[in-house]
Scaffold this motif. Structure first.
Motif, PDB file in Angstrom:
ATOM      1  N   SER A 171      -9.261 108.863 -80.551  1.00 44.15           N
ATOM      2  CA  SER A 171      -9.831 109.068 -79.223  1.00 44.15           C
ATOM      3  C   SER A 171      -8.783 109.179 -78.118  1.00 44.15           C
ATOM      4  O   SER A 171      -9.076 108.902 -76.954  1.00 44.15           O
ATOM      5  CB  SER A 171     -10.846 107.961 -78.889  1.00 44.15           C
ATOM      6  OG  SER A 171     -11.819 107.875 -79.911  1.00 44.15           O
ATOM      7  N   GLY A 172      -7.570 109.588 -78.464  1.00 44.87           N
ATOM      8  CA  GLY A 172      -6.517 109.777 -77.471  1.00 44.87           C
ATOM      9  C   GLY A 172      -6.901 110.838 -76.457  1.00 44.87           C
ATOM     10  O   GLY A 172      -7.524 111.840 -76.788  1.00 44.87           O
ATOM     11  N   GLY A 173      -6.535 110.602 -75.195  1.00 46.06           N
ATOM     12  CA  GLY A 173      -6.792 111.551 -74.123  1.00 46.06           C
ATOM     13  C   GLY A 173      -8.191 111.510 -73.551  1.00 46.06           C
ATOM     14  O   GLY A 173      -8.493 112.242 -72.608  1.00 46.06           O
ATOM     15  N   LEU A 174      -9.066 110.672 -74.101  1.00 43.35           N
ATOM     16  CA  LEU A 174     -10.438 110.584 -73.605  1.00 43.35           C
ATOM     17  C   LEU A 174     -10.572 109.472 -72.567  1.00 43.35           C
ATOM     18  O   LEU A 174      -9.911 108.436 -72.653  1.00 43.35           O
ATOM     19  CB  LEU A 174     -11.410 110.322 -74.757  1.00 43.35           C
ATOM     20  CG  LEU A 174     -11.481 111.413 -75.831  1.00 43.35           C
ATOM     21  CD1 LEU A 174     -12.468 111.013 -76.918  1.00 43.35           C
ATOM     22  CD2 LEU A 174     -11.855 112.759 -75.220  1.00 43.35           C
ATOM     23  N   TRP A 175     -11.457 109.691 -71.602  1.00 40.10           N
ATOM     24  CA  TRP A 175     -11.773 108.658 -70.627  1.00 40.10           C
ATOM     25  C   TRP A 175     -12.659 107.619 -71.289  1.00 40.10           C
ATOM     26  O   TRP A 175     -13.517 107.948 -72.106  1.00 40.10           O
ATOM     27  CB  TRP A 175     -12.488 109.259 -69.421  1.00 40.10           C
ATOM     28  CG  TRP A 175     -11.554 110.042 -68.550  1.00 40.10           C
ATOM     29  CD1 TRP A 175     -11.391 111.394 -68.545  1.00 40.10           C
ATOM     30  CD2 TRP A 175     -10.654 109.518 -67.577  1.00 40.10           C
ATOM     31  NE1 TRP A 175     -10.437 111.743 -67.627  1.00 40.10           N
ATOM     32  CE2 TRP A 175      -9.967 110.605 -67.017  1.00 40.10           C
ATOM     33  CE3 TRP A 175     -10.355 108.230 -67.135  1.00 40.10           C
ATOM     34  CZ2 TRP A 175      -9.004 110.450 -66.025  1.00 40.10           C
ATOM     35  CZ3 TRP A 175      -9.401 108.078 -66.144  1.00 40.10           C
ATOM     36  CH2 TRP A 175      -8.733 109.169 -65.598  1.00 40.10           C
ATOM     37  N   SER A 176     -12.442 106.368 -70.928  1.00 40.92           N
ATOM     38  CA  SER A 176     -13.220 105.283 -71.522  1.00 40.92           C
ATOM     39  C   SER A 176     -13.376 104.149 -70.513  1.00 40.92           C
ATOM     40  O   SER A 176     -12.911 104.247 -69.376  1.00 40.92           O
ATOM     41  CB  SER A 176     -12.526 104.794 -72.801  1.00 40.92           C
ATOM     42  OG  SER A 176     -13.435 104.053 -73.589  1.00 40.92           O
ATOM     43  N   ASN A 177     -14.037 103.085 -70.975  1.00 39.31           N
ATOM     44  CA  ASN A 177     -14.218 101.912 -70.126  1.00 39.31           C
ATOM     45  C   ASN A 177     -12.863 101.303 -69.781  1.00 39.31           C
ATOM     46  O   ASN A 177     -11.835 101.704 -70.306  1.00 39.31           O
ATOM     47  CB  ASN A 177     -15.161 100.909 -70.791  1.00 39.31           C
ATOM     48  CG  ASN A 177     -14.780 100.625 -72.218  1.00 39.31           C
ATOM     49  OD1 ASN A 177     -14.787 101.524 -73.057  1.00 39.31           O
ATOM     50  ND2 ASN A 177     -14.428  99.388 -72.512  1.00 39.31           N
ATOM     51  N   LEU A 211     -20.240 104.458 -85.124  1.00 37.98           N
ATOM     52  CA  LEU A 211     -19.940 105.784 -84.613  1.00 37.98           C
ATOM     53  C   LEU A 211     -18.726 106.376 -85.320  1.00 37.98           C
ATOM     54  O   LEU A 211     -17.689 105.711 -85.436  1.00 37.98           O
ATOM     55  CB  LEU A 211     -19.622 105.714 -83.111  1.00 37.98           C
ATOM     56  CG  LEU A 211     -20.681 105.101 -82.197  1.00 37.98           C
ATOM     57  CD1 LEU A 211     -20.097 104.794 -80.836  1.00 37.98           C
ATOM     58  CD2 LEU A 211     -21.861 106.036 -82.082  1.00 37.98           C
ATOM     59  N   ASP A 212     -18.842 107.616 -85.778  1.00 37.81           N
ATOM     60  CA  ASP A 212     -17.675 108.344 -86.271  1.00 37.81           C
ATOM     61  C   ASP A 212     -16.847 108.715 -85.049  1.00 37.81           C
ATOM     62  O   ASP A 212     -17.369 109.316 -84.107  1.00 37.81           O
ATOM     63  CB  ASP A 212     -18.102 109.611 -87.010  1.00 37.81           C
ATOM     64  CG  ASP A 212     -18.861 109.308 -88.295  1.00 37.81           C
ATOM     65  OD1 ASP A 212     -18.579 108.270 -88.923  1.00 37.81           O
ATOM     66  OD2 ASP A 212     -19.739 110.106 -88.663  1.00 37.81           O
ATOM     67  N   VAL A 213     -15.547 108.363 -85.064  1.00 35.16           N
ATOM     68  CA  VAL A 213     -14.730 108.629 -83.881  1.00 35.16           C
ATOM     69  C   VAL A 213     -13.740 109.768 -84.079  1.00 35.16           C
ATOM     70  O   VAL A 213     -13.494 110.530 -83.160  1.00 35.16           O
ATOM     71  CB  VAL A 213     -14.022 107.360 -83.359  1.00 35.16           C
ATOM     72  CG1 VAL A 213     -15.028 106.438 -82.703  1.00 35.16           C
ATOM     73  CG2 VAL A 213     -13.257 106.636 -84.428  1.00 35.16           C
ATOM     74  N   SER A 214     -13.131 109.895 -85.234  1.00 38.99           N
ATOM     75  CA  SER A 214     -12.225 111.011 -85.518  1.00 38.99           C
ATOM     76  C   SER A 214     -11.484 110.749 -86.820  1.00 38.99           C
ATOM     77  O   SER A 214     -11.294 109.603 -87.221  1.00 38.99           O
ATOM     78  CB  SER A 214     -11.208 111.231 -84.392  1.00 38.99           C
ATOM     79  OG  SER A 214     -10.330 110.133 -84.275  1.00 38.99           O
ATOM     80  N   GLN A 268     -17.760 115.412 -73.758  1.00 37.61           N
ATOM     81  CA  GLN A 268     -16.582 115.524 -74.617  1.00 37.61           C
ATOM     82  C   GLN A 268     -15.325 114.920 -73.977  1.00 37.61           C
ATOM     83  O   GLN A 268     -14.334 114.686 -74.654  1.00 37.61           O
ATOM     84  CB  GLN A 268     -16.330 116.996 -74.993  1.00 37.61           C
ATOM     85  CG  GLN A 268     -15.830 117.873 -73.867  1.00 37.61           C
ATOM     86  CD  GLN A 268     -16.872 118.334 -72.853  1.00 37.61           C
ATOM     87  OE1 GLN A 268     -18.060 118.030 -72.975  1.00 37.61           O
ATOM     88  NE2 GLN A 268     -16.427 119.055 -71.835  1.00 37.61           N
ATOM     89  N   GLU A 269     -15.373 114.629 -72.688  1.00 36.16           N
ATOM     90  CA  GLU A 269     -14.232 114.041 -71.978  1.00 36.16           C
ATOM     91  C   GLU A 269     -14.178 112.514 -72.131  1.00 36.16           C
ATOM     92  O   GLU A 269     -13.214 111.890 -71.699  1.00 36.16           O
ATOM     93  CB  GLU A 269     -14.306 114.387 -70.485  1.00 36.16           C
ATOM     94  CG  GLU A 269     -14.208 115.866 -70.185  1.00 36.16           C
ATOM     95  CD  GLU A 269     -12.812 116.408 -70.423  1.00 36.16           C
ATOM     96  OE1 GLU A 269     -11.841 115.708 -70.119  1.00 36.16           O
ATOM     97  OE2 GLU A 269     -12.718 117.542 -70.939  1.00 36.16           O
ATOM     98  N   PHE A 270     -15.219 111.927 -72.740  1.00 38.07           N
ATOM     99  CA  PHE A 270     -15.353 110.476 -72.804  1.00 38.07           C
ATOM    100  C   PHE A 270     -15.379 109.975 -74.241  1.00 38.07           C
ATOM    101  O   PHE A 270     -15.816 110.677 -75.151  1.00 38.07           O
ATOM    102  CB  PHE A 270     -16.631 110.036 -72.080  1.00 38.07           C
ATOM    103  CG  PHE A 270     -16.607 110.352 -70.614  1.00 38.07           C
ATOM    104  CD1 PHE A 270     -16.075 109.445 -69.719  1.00 38.07           C
ATOM    105  CD2 PHE A 270     -17.081 111.567 -70.148  1.00 38.07           C
ATOM    106  CE1 PHE A 270     -16.021 109.747 -68.365  1.00 38.07           C
ATOM    107  CE2 PHE A 270     -17.038 111.880 -68.801  1.00 38.07           C
ATOM    108  CZ  PHE A 270     -16.500 110.965 -67.904  1.00 38.07           C
ATOM    109  N   SER A 271     -14.951 108.726 -74.423  1.00 38.74           N
ATOM    110  CA  SER A 271     -14.974 108.117 -75.758  1.00 38.74           C
ATOM    111  C   SER A 271     -16.409 108.018 -76.264  1.00 38.74           C
ATOM    112  O   SER A 271     -17.351 107.885 -75.490  1.00 38.74           O
ATOM    113  CB  SER A 271     -14.326 106.725 -75.725  1.00 38.74           C
ATOM    114  OG  SER A 271     -15.113 105.820 -74.969  1.00 38.74           O
TER     115      SER A 271
END
Length: 179
Positions: free
Chosen positions: A56-62, A102-105, A152-155
């Motif tokens: 999840s690199g590069g994604l916005w998250s909490n 959740l499948d993350v990558s 798609q911009e978020f975790s």
């Protein structure tokens, strides 16, 4: 040294430990936490995960998330990771428990018994660049619109928590953190 995660049953009772990457490859249920920090204006602190993160690199998250260590209280772990990732401390309040898978990558699965904490902070974060490449304060309506319009911009877990709990619960967390 490999990071070990606390494996739990569906009631959050510890049933063992497992190596972090193996736990995520096998999708084993483990204890985790998510931190949502607000300022006195009620804006949410988001972090953009560093590009080099294992998923999840590069994604916005909490504001911050992670896993307690064996023998470490979950609230203490949340404070530790907030300091390590974002470079500040604040009082945190436990507000919810959420379980998700959740499948993350790249074949990795986040199967977490997630403890949600909220806090208030009005300073300027100083994130560790290995953890977070950027940060932003977002008003809830703006965040909610972005989650709907550019998911798609978020975790995956931030999107899932938002969908599972709903806007009213996010507003309640915001209220608890800012009063």
């Amino acid at each position: 040294m490999n990071e070990m995660l606390i494996l739990v049953d569906d009631q959050d009772q510890a049933i063992g430990v497992g190596e972090k990457m193996q736990v995520h490859r096998q999708g084993l249920l483990h204890r985790a936490f998510s931190v949502f920090v607000f300022d006195t204006q009620g804006r949410w602190l988001l972090q953009r995960r560093a590009d080099g993160k294992y998923h999840s690199g590069g994604l916005w998250s909490n504001s911050c998330c992670g896993h307690p260590r064996e023998g470490e209280a979950t609230d203490a772990a949340a404070r530790r990771r907030l300091r390590e990732e974002m470079g500040f401390e604040c009082e945190l309040r436990h507000v919810a428990r959420i379980t998700y898978r959740l499948d993350v990558s790249d074949g990795l699965v986040e199967h977490e018994y997630d403890h949600v904490f909220v806090g208030r902070y009005d300073g300027r974060p100083q994130p560790d660049p290995a953890e977070a490449s950027d940060w932003a304060w977002k008003p809830l309506p703006e965040l909610w619109d972005a989650l709907a319009g550019q998911p798609q911009e978020f975790s995956r877990w931030l999107r899932h928590i938002a969908e599972q709990t709903g806007r009213a619960e996010f507003e309640r967390w915001q209220s608890l953190a800012t009063r």
